[in-house]
Design an enzyme around this catalytic site. Structure first.
Site, PDB file in Angstrom:
ATOM      1  N   ALA A 155       0.834  -1.207   0.000  1.00  0.00           N
ATOM      2  CA  ALA A 155       0.000   0.000   0.000  1.00  0.00           C
ATOM      3  C   ALA A 155       0.863   1.249   0.000  1.00  0.00           C
ATOM      4  O   ALA A 155       0.646   2.181  -0.785  1.00  0.00           O
ATOM      5  CB  ALA A 155      -0.935   0.006   1.205  1.00  0.00           C
ATOM      6  N   TYR A 156       1.857   1.260   0.865  1.00  0.00           N
ATOM      7  CA  TYR A 156       2.724   2.433   0.978  1.00  0.00           C
ATOM      8  C   TYR A 156       3.538   2.644  -0.292  1.00  0.00           C
ATOM      9  O   TYR A 156       3.556   3.735  -0.863  1.00  0.00           O
ATOM     10  CB  TYR A 156       3.655   2.272   2.184  1.00  0.00           C
ATOM     11  CG  TYR A 156       4.440   3.524   2.503  1.00  0.00           C
ATOM     12  CD1 TYR A 156       3.831   4.604   3.127  1.00  0.00           C
ATOM     13  CD2 TYR A 156       5.790   3.625   2.184  1.00  0.00           C
ATOM     14  CE1 TYR A 156       4.545   5.755   3.427  1.00  0.00           C
ATOM     15  CE2 TYR A 156       6.511   4.770   2.479  1.00  0.00           C
ATOM     16  CZ  TYR A 156       5.883   5.829   3.103  1.00  0.00           C
ATOM     17  OH  TYR A 156       6.599   6.973   3.389  1.00  0.00           O
ATOM     18  N   SER A 157       4.208   1.593  -0.756  1.00  0.00           N
ATOM     19  CA  SER A 157       5.081   1.758  -1.912  1.00  0.00           C
ATOM     20  C   SER A 157       4.299   2.070  -3.176  1.00  0.00           C
ATOM     21  O   SER A 157       4.714   2.910  -3.990  1.00  0.00           O
ATOM     22  CB  SER A 157       5.944   0.511  -2.115  1.00  0.00           C
ATOM     23  OG  SER A 157       5.141  -0.636  -2.332  1.00  0.00           O
ATOM     24  N   SER A 159       1.358   3.591  -3.386  1.00  0.00           N
ATOM     25  CA  SER A 159       0.822   4.953  -3.318  1.00  0.00           C
ATOM     26  C   SER A 159       1.915   5.986  -3.544  1.00  0.00           C
ATOM     27  O   SER A 159       1.675   7.019  -4.192  1.00  0.00           O
ATOM     28  CB  SER A 159       0.138   5.192  -1.969  1.00  0.00           C
ATOM     29  OG  SER A 159       1.041   5.062  -0.886  1.00  0.00           O
TER      30      SER A 159
END
Length: 240
Positions: A155-157, A159
């Protein structure tokens, strides 16, 4: 002072890199509107800045991942200062840590909504005013897997990679209006996100060992990101 009299909005401005940037901007003469979701943290940062600066600092608690709140943030700033010269999109969350097949889908989507959609919504809200005055500076934050795979942090990477392409695309759309949009990859800075990686334990996979080493040895100083943000927010970077 490089930002003398400028008006800057900083999302995620009550902690981490956003807070360091806020204090650096104040030292360079910028008036500030600080945003996060926590009023108490905003009040604390506001007081810390006022202790060392006579510049005007306003706070606005809101969830910028929601379009109405993002627009309210811009409207609030215009009501207080009449303009926005600089937007720094620093608000972000780590999101769920673990295999994509196993993480909570709701948490995954919420992280993308904050990191990516929140950045877009704030830009969308501020652009009409910047286009009218034919001037503006927008700074986004990438990193965290934006340029290479980061397993167990999908999710972090994802986004953050999306923020990079959004930055590139929108910068081309608005270049004729003298609006500069850039992204900073700040490196491995010791923030609350690092603590969340450590707390995730084995779910973080190979990233856990990196996080332990970073915690022990110290990460990239957040002042480096603030120094670059000052340059990108100032007239010294016009056209970049």
């Amino acid at each position: 002072m490089l930002l003398d009299g400028k008006v800057a909005i900083i999302t995620g401005g009550s902690g981490g890199i956003g807070q360091v940037i806020a204090k650096a901007f104040a030292r360079e003469g910028s008036h500030l509107v600080l945003n996060s979701r926590t009023v108490s943290a905003l009040e604390k940062t506001k007081q810390e800045i006022r202790d060392v600066s006579s510049l005007k600092v306003e706070i606005f608690a809101a969830d910028i991942s929601q379009e109405r709140h993002a627009q309210d943030l811009i409207d609030f700033t215009l009501s207080k200062f009449g303009t926005v010269d600089i937007l720094v999109n620093c608000a972000g969350v780590l999101g769920p840590v673990g295999l994509a097949s196993e993480v909570d889908s709701k948490s995954w989507l919420e992280a993308v909504q904050i990191n990516f959609c929140g950045t877009f919504l704030c830009i969308k809200a501020v652009l009409p005013m910047m286009i009218r005055k034919q001037k503006g500076k927008i700074i986004n934050f990438s990193g965290g897997g934006a340029v290479s795979p980061r397993p167990r942090f999908s999710a972090y990477s994802s986004s953050k990679a999306a923020v990079v392409r959004l930055t590139e695309t929108l910068s081309m759309e608005v270049s004729e209006h003298n609006i500069d949009i850039n992204a900073i990859a700040p490196g491995a800075v010791n923030t609350k996100l690092l603590e969340e990686v450590l707390a995730a334990g084995e779910a973080a996979g190979a990233e856990l060992a990196k996080a332990i080493k970073q915690k022990r040895d110290g990460g990239t100083p957040p002042e480096k990101a603030a120094e670059l943000a000052i340059f990108l927010a100032s007239s010294e970077s016009d056209g970049l």
